[in-house]
Design a protein around this motif. Structure first.
Motif, mmCIF file in Angstrom:
data_model
loop_
_atom_site.group_PDB
_atom_site.id
_atom_site.type_symbol
_atom_site.label_atom_id
_atom_site.label_comp_id
_atom_site.label_asym_id
_atom_site.label_seq_id
_atom_site.Cartn_x
_atom_site.Cartn_y
_atom_site.Cartn_z
ATOM 1 N N VAL A 182 0.833 -1.206 0.000
ATOM 2 C CA VAL A 182 0.000 0.000 0.000
ATOM 3 C C VAL A 182 0.862 1.249 0.000
ATOM 4 O O VAL A 182 0.585 2.221 -0.729
ATOM 5 C CB VAL A 182 -0.978 -0.015 1.205
ATOM 6 C CG1 VAL A 182 -1.634 1.339 1.397
ATOM 7 C CG2 VAL A 182 -2.021 -1.087 1.016
ATOM 8 N N MET A 183 1.914 1.263 0.771
ATOM 9 C CA MET A 183 2.808 2.429 0.818
ATOM 10 C C MET A 183 3.535 2.626 -0.516
ATOM 11 O O MET A 183 3.704 3.764 -0.973
ATOM 12 C CB MET A 183 3.825 2.282 1.960
ATOM 13 C CG MET A 183 3.202 2.390 3.333
ATOM 14 S SD MET A 183 2.284 3.911 3.591
ATOM 15 C CE MET A 183 3.589 5.098 3.560
ATOM 16 N N ALA A 184 3.953 1.551 -1.155
ATOM 17 C CA ALA A 184 4.637 1.667 -2.448
ATOM 18 C C ALA A 184 3.686 2.211 -3.514
ATOM 19 O O ALA A 184 4.059 3.106 -4.294
ATOM 20 C CB ALA A 184 5.194 0.311 -2.865
ATOM 21 N N LEU A 185 2.461 1.702 -3.556
ATOM 22 C CA LEU A 185 1.490 2.186 -4.548
ATOM 23 C C LEU A 185 1.085 3.639 -4.270
ATOM 24 O O LEU A 185 0.937 4.431 -5.205
ATOM 25 C CB LEU A 185 0.262 1.286 -4.571
ATOM 26 C CG LEU A 185 0.494 -0.119 -5.128
ATOM 27 C CD1 LEU A 185 -0.769 -0.961 -4.993
ATOM 28 C CD2 LEU A 185 0.948 -0.059 -6.563
ATOM 29 N N SER A 186 0.934 3.984 -3.016
ATOM 30 C CA SER A 186 0.605 5.370 -2.666
ATOM 31 C C SER A 186 1.734 6.323 -3.067
ATOM 32 O O SER A 186 1.484 7.417 -3.576
ATOM 33 C CB SER A 186 0.344 5.495 -1.165
ATOM 34 O OG SER A 186 -0.728 4.685 -0.784
ATOM 35 N N ILE B 189 3.957 10.465 -6.718
ATOM 36 C CA ILE B 189 5.010 10.904 -7.648
ATOM 37 C C ILE B 189 4.412 11.221 -9.014
ATOM 38 O O ILE B 189 4.766 12.235 -9.640
ATOM 39 C CB ILE B 189 6.118 9.838 -7.740
ATOM 40 C CG1 ILE B 189 6.902 9.791 -6.434
ATOM 41 C CG2 ILE B 189 7.044 10.100 -8.919
ATOM 42 C CD1 ILE B 189 7.857 8.624 -6.337
ATOM 43 N N LEU B 190 3.501 10.390 -9.497
ATOM 44 C CA LEU B 190 2.867 10.643 -10.794
ATOM 45 C C LEU B 190 2.039 11.922 -10.771
ATOM 46 O O LEU B 190 2.033 12.679 -11.751
ATOM 47 C CB LEU B 190 2.002 9.460 -11.205
ATOM 48 C CG LEU B 190 2.751 8.190 -11.617
ATOM 49 C CD1 LEU B 190 1.779 7.053 -11.863
ATOM 50 C CD2 LEU B 190 3.605 8.448 -12.837
ATOM 51 N N LEU B 191 1.351 12.199 -9.667
ATOM 52 C CA LEU B 191 0.578 13.434 -9.564
ATOM 53 C C LEU B 191 1.485 14.664 -9.578
ATOM 54 O O LEU B 191 1.165 15.671 -10.213
ATOM 55 C CB LEU B 191 -0.275 13.422 -8.295
ATOM 56 C CG LEU B 191 -1.519 12.543 -8.340
ATOM 57 C CD1 LEU B 191 -2.200 12.524 -6.981
ATOM 58 C CD2 LEU B 191 -2.475 13.021 -9.406
ATOM 59 N N VAL B 192 2.617 14.590 -8.900
ATOM 60 C CA VAL B 192 3.551 15.716 -8.891
ATOM 61 C C VAL B 192 4.114 15.950 -10.293
ATOM 62 O O VAL B 192 4.191 17.091 -10.761
ATOM 63 C CB VAL B 192 4.676 15.471 -7.864
ATOM 64 C CG1 VAL B 192 5.807 16.467 -8.027
ATOM 65 C CG2 VAL B 192 4.120 15.529 -6.443
#
Length: 79
Positions: A19-23, A28-31
């Protein structure tokens, strides 16, 4: 008798790490997406002020001091 070995904390479980890796990946993609959109809007904002010359105007060579001339009257058509 109680076992001396306690359960592993939740932050060491596989599902929590997943969950932490996917979050983190989503964050990162949003930034990156926000930075790309910000750069695109800045590029178009600079072009809309009229400070830059368009590619069509740059490709035309101007021989009369910077003004394009329409010289249809100087051409005589023979019929």
């Amino acid at each position: 008798a109680l076992s001396a070995q306690a359960e592993a904390p939740f932050y060491e479980e596989w599902w929590f790490l997943l969950v932490m890796a996917l979050s983190s990946l989503i964050l990162i993609l949003l930034v990156v997406f926000a930075l790309v959109l910000h750069g695109q809007s800045k590029k178009y904002k600079n072009c809309s002020t009229g400070k830059t010359i368009s590619n069509v105007e740059e490709s035309v060579t101007l021989d009369n001091g910077g003004f394009t001339a329409l010289e249809l009257n100087s051409r005589h058509l023979n019929l």
